[in-house]
Design a protein around this motif. Structure first.
Motif, PDB file in Angstrom:
ATOM      1  N   ALA A  15       0.987  -1.053   0.049  1.00 47.25           N
ATOM      2  CA  ALA A  15       0.041   0.037  -0.094  1.00 47.25           C
ATOM      3  C   ALA A  15       0.917   1.325  -0.074  1.00 47.25           C
ATOM      4  O   ALA A  15       1.892   1.509   0.650  1.00 47.25           O
ATOM      5  CB  ALA A  15      -0.996  -0.080   1.292  1.00 47.25           C
ATOM      6  N   GLY A  16       0.590   2.096  -0.953  1.00 45.13           N
ATOM      7  CA  GLY A  16       1.275   3.390  -0.910  1.00 45.13           C
ATOM      8  C   GLY A  16       2.799   3.563  -1.766  1.00 45.13           C
ATOM      9  O   GLY A  16       3.198   4.253  -1.933  1.00 45.13           O
ATOM     10  N   ILE A  17       3.138   2.086  -2.226  1.00 39.55           N
ATOM     11  CA  ILE A  17       4.366   2.003  -2.443  1.00 39.55           C
ATOM     12  C   ILE A  17       4.356   2.862  -3.975  1.00 39.55           C
ATOM     13  O   ILE A  17       5.401   3.127  -4.141  1.00 39.55           O
ATOM     14  CB  ILE A  17       4.995   0.708  -2.639  1.00 39.55           C
ATOM     15  CG1 ILE A  17       6.497   0.635  -2.578  1.00 39.55           C
ATOM     16  CG2 ILE A  17       4.442  -0.305  -3.563  1.00 39.55           C
ATOM     17  CD1 ILE A  17       7.270   1.081  -1.379  1.00 39.55           C
ATOM     18  N   VAL A  18       3.457   2.362  -4.772  1.00 40.40           N
ATOM     19  CA  VAL A  18       3.556   3.093  -6.250  1.00 40.40           C
ATOM     20  C   VAL A  18       3.547   4.429  -6.108  1.00 40.40           C
ATOM     21  O   VAL A  18       4.232   5.201  -6.697  1.00 40.40           O
ATOM     22  CB  VAL A  18       2.243   2.688  -6.995  1.00 40.40           C
ATOM     23  CG1 VAL A  18       2.148   3.213  -8.204  1.00 40.40           C
ATOM     24  CG2 VAL A  18       2.339   1.038  -7.128  1.00 40.40           C
ATOM     25  N   ASP A  19       2.662   5.370  -5.211  1.00 38.92           N
ATOM     26  CA  ASP A  19       2.782   6.593  -5.074  1.00 38.92           C
ATOM     27  C   ASP A  19       4.404   6.955  -4.613  1.00 38.92           C
ATOM     28  O   ASP A  19       4.853   8.078  -5.146  1.00 38.92           O
ATOM     29  CB  ASP A  19       1.942   6.981  -4.028  1.00 38.92           C
ATOM     30  CG  ASP A  19       0.523   6.750  -4.732  1.00 38.92           C
ATOM     31  OD1 ASP A  19       0.186   6.958  -5.815  1.00 38.92           O
ATOM     32  OD2 ASP A  19      -0.405   6.548  -3.709  1.00 38.92           O
ATOM     33  N   ALA A  20       4.844   6.014  -3.880  1.00 38.07           N
ATOM     34  CA  ALA A  20       6.236   6.311  -3.224  1.00 38.07           C
ATOM     35  C   ALA A  20       7.393   6.545  -4.505  1.00 38.07           C
ATOM     36  O   ALA A  20       8.119   7.169  -4.563  1.00 38.07           O
ATOM     37  CB  ALA A  20       6.661   5.563  -2.080  1.00 38.07           C
ATOM     38  N   VAL A  21       7.119   5.566  -5.401  1.00 39.75           N
ATOM     39  CA  VAL A  21       8.041   5.228  -6.399  1.00 39.75           C
ATOM     40  C   VAL A  21       7.759   6.573  -7.254  1.00 39.75           C
ATOM     41  O   VAL A  21       8.734   6.989  -7.656  1.00 39.75           O
ATOM     42  CB  VAL A  21       7.866   3.997  -6.988  1.00 39.75           C
ATOM     43  CG1 VAL A  21       8.700   4.012  -8.445  1.00 39.75           C
ATOM     44  CG2 VAL A  21       8.115   2.863  -6.433  1.00 39.75           C
TER      45      VAL A  21
ATOM     46  N   GLN B  98      10.657   9.221  -8.131  1.00 38.83           N
ATOM     47  CA  GLN B  98      10.992   9.518  -9.613  1.00 38.83           C
ATOM     48  C   GLN B  98      11.134  11.236  -9.558  1.00 38.83           C
ATOM     49  O   GLN B  98      12.108  11.777 -10.383  1.00 38.83           O
ATOM     50  CB  GLN B  98      10.075   8.997 -10.769  1.00 38.83           C
ATOM     51  CG  GLN B  98      10.182   7.523 -10.764  1.00 38.83           C
ATOM     52  CD  GLN B  98       9.268   6.813 -11.682  1.00 38.83           C
ATOM     53  OE1 GLN B  98       8.184   7.069 -11.581  1.00 38.83           O
ATOM     54  NE2 GLN B  98       9.832   6.231 -12.652  1.00 38.83           N
ATOM     55  N   GLN B  99      10.025  12.004  -9.271  1.00 43.97           N
ATOM     56  CA  GLN B  99       9.823  13.371  -9.330  1.00 43.97           C
ATOM     57  C   GLN B  99      10.828  13.954  -8.627  1.00 43.97           C
ATOM     58  O   GLN B  99      11.495  14.889  -9.102  1.00 43.97           O
ATOM     59  CB  GLN B  99       8.485  13.723  -8.996  1.00 43.97           C
ATOM     60  CG  GLN B  99       8.247  15.263  -9.285  1.00 43.97           C
ATOM     61  CD  GLN B  99       8.184  15.603 -10.690  1.00 43.97           C
ATOM     62  OE1 GLN B  99       7.168  14.887 -11.524  1.00 43.97           O
ATOM     63  NE2 GLN B  99       9.188  16.108 -11.217  1.00 43.97           N
ATOM     64  N   ASP B 100      11.214  13.640  -7.488  1.00 46.27           N
ATOM     65  CA  ASP B 100      12.286  14.023  -6.258  1.00 46.27           C
ATOM     66  C   ASP B 100      13.425  13.847  -7.175  1.00 46.27           C
ATOM     67  O   ASP B 100      14.172  15.094  -7.173  1.00 46.27           O
ATOM     68  CB  ASP B 100      12.385  13.469  -5.080  1.00 46.27           C
ATOM     69  CG  ASP B 100      11.163  13.545  -4.098  1.00 46.27           C
ATOM     70  OD1 ASP B 100      10.451  14.578  -4.648  1.00 46.27           O
ATOM     71  OD2 ASP B 100      11.124  13.066  -3.414  1.00 46.27           O
ATOM     72  N   ASN B 101      14.005  12.838  -7.832  1.00 47.96           N
ATOM     73  CA  ASN B 101      15.150  12.645  -8.521  1.00 47.96           C
ATOM     74  C   ASN B 101      15.188  13.346  -9.663  1.00 47.96           C
ATOM     75  O   ASN B 101      16.320  14.255 -10.073  1.00 47.96           O
ATOM     76  CB  ASN B 101      15.353  11.237  -9.069  1.00 47.96           C
ATOM     77  CG  ASN B 101      16.537  10.789  -9.461  1.00 47.96           C
ATOM     78  OD1 ASN B 101      17.596  11.257  -9.079  1.00 47.96           O
ATOM     79  ND2 ASN B 101      16.695  10.385 -10.647  1.00 47.96           N
TER      80      ASN B 101
ATOM     81  N   VAL C 141      18.136  16.325 -10.282  1.00 46.71           N
ATOM     82  CA  VAL C 141      18.929  16.448 -11.512  1.00 46.71           C
ATOM     83  C   VAL C 141      18.943  17.973 -12.112  1.00 46.71           C
ATOM     84  O   VAL C 141      19.815  18.583 -12.316  1.00 46.71           O
ATOM     85  CB  VAL C 141      18.778  15.539 -12.302  1.00 46.71           C
ATOM     86  CG1 VAL C 141      19.465  15.659 -13.751  1.00 46.71           C
ATOM     87  CG2 VAL C 141      19.075  14.087 -11.879  1.00 46.71           C
ATOM     88  N   ARG C 142      17.595  18.386 -12.308  1.00 46.68           N
ATOM     89  CA  ARG C 142      17.395  19.833 -12.786  1.00 46.68           C
ATOM     90  C   ARG C 142      17.966  20.873 -11.993  1.00 46.68           C
ATOM     91  O   ARG C 142      18.751  21.648 -12.412  1.00 46.68           O
ATOM     92  CB  ARG C 142      15.664  19.941 -12.891  1.00 46.68           C
ATOM     93  CG  ARG C 142      15.537  21.121 -13.614  1.00 46.68           C
ATOM     94  CD  ARG C 142      13.694  21.202 -13.748  1.00 46.68           C
ATOM     95  NE  ARG C 142      13.365  20.204 -14.881  1.00 46.68           N
ATOM     96  CZ  ARG C 142      12.773  19.181 -14.666  1.00 46.68           C
ATOM     97  NH1 ARG C 142      12.524  18.760 -13.613  1.00 46.68           N
ATOM     98  NH2 ARG C 142      12.524  18.268 -15.713  1.00 46.68           N
ATOM     99  N   ARG C 143      17.898  20.760 -10.774  1.00 48.16           N
ATOM    100  CA  ARG C 143      18.414  21.838  -9.736  1.00 48.16           C
ATOM    101  C   ARG C 143      19.811  21.900  -9.895  1.00 48.16           C
ATOM    102  O   ARG C 143      20.556  22.905 -10.005  1.00 48.16           O
ATOM    103  CB  ARG C 143      17.858  21.882  -8.235  1.00 48.16           C
ATOM    104  CG  ARG C 143      18.406  22.755  -7.478  1.00 48.16           C
ATOM    105  CD  ARG C 143      17.742  22.923  -5.849  1.00 48.16           C
ATOM    106  NE  ARG C 143      18.581  21.608  -5.519  1.00 48.16           N
ATOM    107  CZ  ARG C 143      18.049  20.457  -4.883  1.00 48.16           C
ATOM    108  NH1 ARG C 143      16.922  20.187  -5.169  1.00 48.16           N
ATOM    109  NH2 ARG C 143      19.052  19.571  -4.114  1.00 48.16           N
ATOM    110  N   LEU C 144      20.504  20.839  -9.877  1.00 48.36           N
ATOM    111  CA  LEU C 144      22.045  20.797  -9.717  1.00 48.36           C
ATOM    112  C   LEU C 144      22.496  20.995 -11.052  1.00 48.36           C
ATOM    113  O   LEU C 144      23.448  21.669 -11.272  1.00 48.36           O
ATOM    114  CB  LEU C 144      22.270  19.172  -9.328  1.00 48.36           C
ATOM    115  CG  LEU C 144      22.032  18.962  -7.951  1.00 48.36           C
ATOM    116  CD1 LEU C 144      22.489  17.414  -7.638  1.00 48.36           C
ATOM    117  CD2 LEU C 144      23.071  19.864  -6.684  1.00 48.36           C
TER     118      LEU C 144
END
Length: 137
Positions: free
Chosen positions: A82-88, A92-95, A99-102
């Motif tokens: 439960a919730g793991i798909v949202d966590a993935v 992905q968005q955080d990553n 990358v964009r910020r750096l």
């Protein structure tokens, strides 16, 4: 909990088919336990389209993503998926944001990755995950 931050098969030292160690702790930091699980599941389930699975991950056929996700979560000691798909997808968005910020700050290798189209690839993976979540739920 201190998480690796970039946990996946590419940062495991293998002896044959057995893991022998974990390397590359550049992104290690305090985070919830599901942080590393979500990051690893992106490539282990995987949350990539079939063409990428065959070409980049060398799968012989499109994977049974749900079975792989359930097996991973069970082996990782999670009581539920439960919730793991949202966590993935969030990972992905955080990553992509990292990358964009750096890259915008001119930091390497992120600037080169961005110049070579990685951000488009990451955005495409996020869109694929959102559109194909039925394959892992």
């Amino acid at each position: 909990m201190i998480c690796h931050g970039d946990f996946g098969p590419w940062n495991v030292v293998w002896q044959g088919l057995q893991p022998a160690g974990i390397i590359d702790g550049d992104y290690a930091r305090p985070a919830p336990r599901t942080h590393d699980a979500a990051h690893a599941l992106e490539s282990v389930a995987p949350f990539w389209d079939d063409a990428e699975c065959l070409r980049w991950l060398h799968y012989p056929a499109p994977p049974d993503r749900l079975a792989r996700l359930e097996d991973f979560c069970s082996a990782y000691g999670l009581d539920s998926t439960a919730g793991i798909v949202d966590a993935v997808i969030a990972k992905q968005q955080d990553n992509a944001n990292l990358v964009r910020r750096l890259a915008e700050q001119g930091q390497e290798p992120h600037a080169t990755w961005a110049a070579n189209g990685l951000l488009t690839e990451l955005d495409n993976r996020i869109a694929w995950s959102e559109a194909h979540r039925h394959l892992v739920e």
